[in-house]
Design an enzyme around this catalytic site. Structure first.
Site, PDB file in Angstrom:
ATOM      1  N   CYS A   1       3.795 -30.440  15.627  1.00 38.38           N
ATOM      2  CA  CYS A   1       4.849 -30.952  16.503  1.00 38.38           C
ATOM      3  C   CYS A   1       6.243 -30.512  16.043  1.00 38.38           C
ATOM      4  CB  CYS A   1       4.723 -32.465  16.583  1.00 38.38           C
ATOM      5  SG  CYS A   1       5.453 -33.130  18.065  1.00 38.38           S
TER       6      CYS A   1
ATOM      7  N   HIS B   1      -1.178 -34.695  16.624  1.00 41.77           N
ATOM      8  CA  HIS B   1      -0.979 -35.571  15.469  1.00 41.77           C
ATOM      9  C   HIS B   1      -2.266 -36.359  15.204  1.00 41.77           C
ATOM     10  CE1 HIS B   1       3.438 -35.452  15.129  1.00 41.77           C
ATOM     11  NE2 HIS B   1       3.516 -35.489  16.427  1.00 41.77           N
TER      12      HIS B   1
HETATM   13  N1  GLN Z   1      11.436 -34.414  17.963  1.00 45.26           N
HETATM   14  C1  GLN Z   1      10.463 -33.489  18.529  1.00 45.26           C
HETATM   15  C2  GLN Z   1      10.126 -33.801  19.993  1.00 45.26           C
HETATM   16  O1  GLN Z   1      10.353 -34.910  20.439  1.00 45.26           O
HETATM   17  C3  GLN Z   1       9.176 -33.527  17.717  1.00 45.26           C
HETATM   18  C4  GLN Z   1       8.503 -34.899  17.749  1.00 45.26           C
HETATM   19  C5  GLN Z   1       7.327 -35.005  16.814  1.00 45.26           C
HETATM   20  O2  GLN Z   1       7.231 -34.312  15.789  1.00 45.26           O
HETATM   21  N2  GLN Z   1       6.388 -35.923  17.160  1.00 45.26           N
HETATM   22  O3  GLN Z   1       9.605 -32.951  20.699  1.00 45.26           O
END
Ligand code: GLN
Length: 236
Positions: A94, A193
């Site tokens: 992510c 995740h």
């Molecule tokens: N801040 C980034 C987004 O919202 C990554 C979020 C995350 O790593 N879950 O896309």
């Protein structure tokens, strides 16, 4: 002589949400269950140099933490590009995945520069994608990858950077082109995740085999695959 798997964990104090640290535990356990010796180095803010590693891992995080990591990563960009070209394995999740590309443009504020290990870029979307993802690969057995997504970033791939899977349930890279994740050479990114590796043991082993250059002995993965199968096509 016992082989050693050297893991470099990038910015664990900043990018480690939704259980992403569990990916390091999974890599360690599955390597040690095959009698590999495992070393794990943390690379944190302020570290001015990085040693060579076989696998680099960078987890996910909110925009705020990505700002600091984006700045820190620039110090190591040339070294990490050399590591990519030497064949080192990278796994970014992510927010970490987004910074393995050229940039992440959040809703407000400056463009966060990545390190261009992947020919990809990310722009913040208006909708937050939250839920389980099932995606189909062409390089794993079983074909499926399952995990949990929570991002507003929309990632687009270019050039020789290709998706790792096709979305069956969920949104993946951008909720439009049905792609999930990215790969160039041995650099992998994914929005999954959860952590992604414990319930995708076949993906874990694939990464370790790439890193050490040899096949791993089979394990009884019935428990892990029960967890994997329970998530297939489950939206929430
Ligand atoms: N801040 C980034 C987004 O919202 C990554 C979020 C995350 O790593 N879950 O896309």
């Amino acid at each position: 002589m016992q082989k050693t798997l050297r893991i470099g964990h990038l910015y664990p104090k900043l990018l480690n949400i939704y259980g992403d640290g569990g990916n390091i535990i999974t890599l360690k356990c599955r390597a040690e269950w095959r009698n590999l010796n495992v070393t794990i180095d943390e690379i944190n803010t302020g570290d001015d140099s990085i040693k060579e590693h076989d696998i680099y891992f960078i987890g996910g995080g909110q925009d705020l933490q990505q700002i600091e990591v984006s700045k820190e990563l620039q110090k190591h960009k040339e070294f990490l590009i050399q590591e990519r070209d030497r064949g080192a394995v990278f796994l970014g999740i992510c927010g970490g995945y987004q910074l393995l590309g050229h940039y992440y443009l959040p809703h407000n504020g400056e463009k966060l520069m990545g390190i261009s290990l992947l020919d990809a870029y990310t722009v913040a979307g208006n909708k937050r994608f939250i839920g389980n993802v099932t995606a189909e690969t062409e390089f794993l057995t079983p074909k499926t990858l399952v995990g949990f997504e929570n991002h507003s970033g929309l990632t687009y791939l270019q050039g020789d950077t290709k998706p790792i899977a096709r979305v069956v349930t969920g949104n993946g890279n951008n909720g439009k082109d049905k792609t999930e994740g990215a790969r160039y050479k041995n650099v992998f990114g994914t929005y999954l995740h959860g952590s992604v590796l414990p319930k995708n043991p076949h993906f874990t082993d694939y990464l370790i085999e790439l890193a050490i250059g040899e096949k791993l002995a089979e394990l009884d993965d019935s428990i892990e695959l029960n967890a994997h199968n329970a998530l297939i096509n489950k939206a929430y």
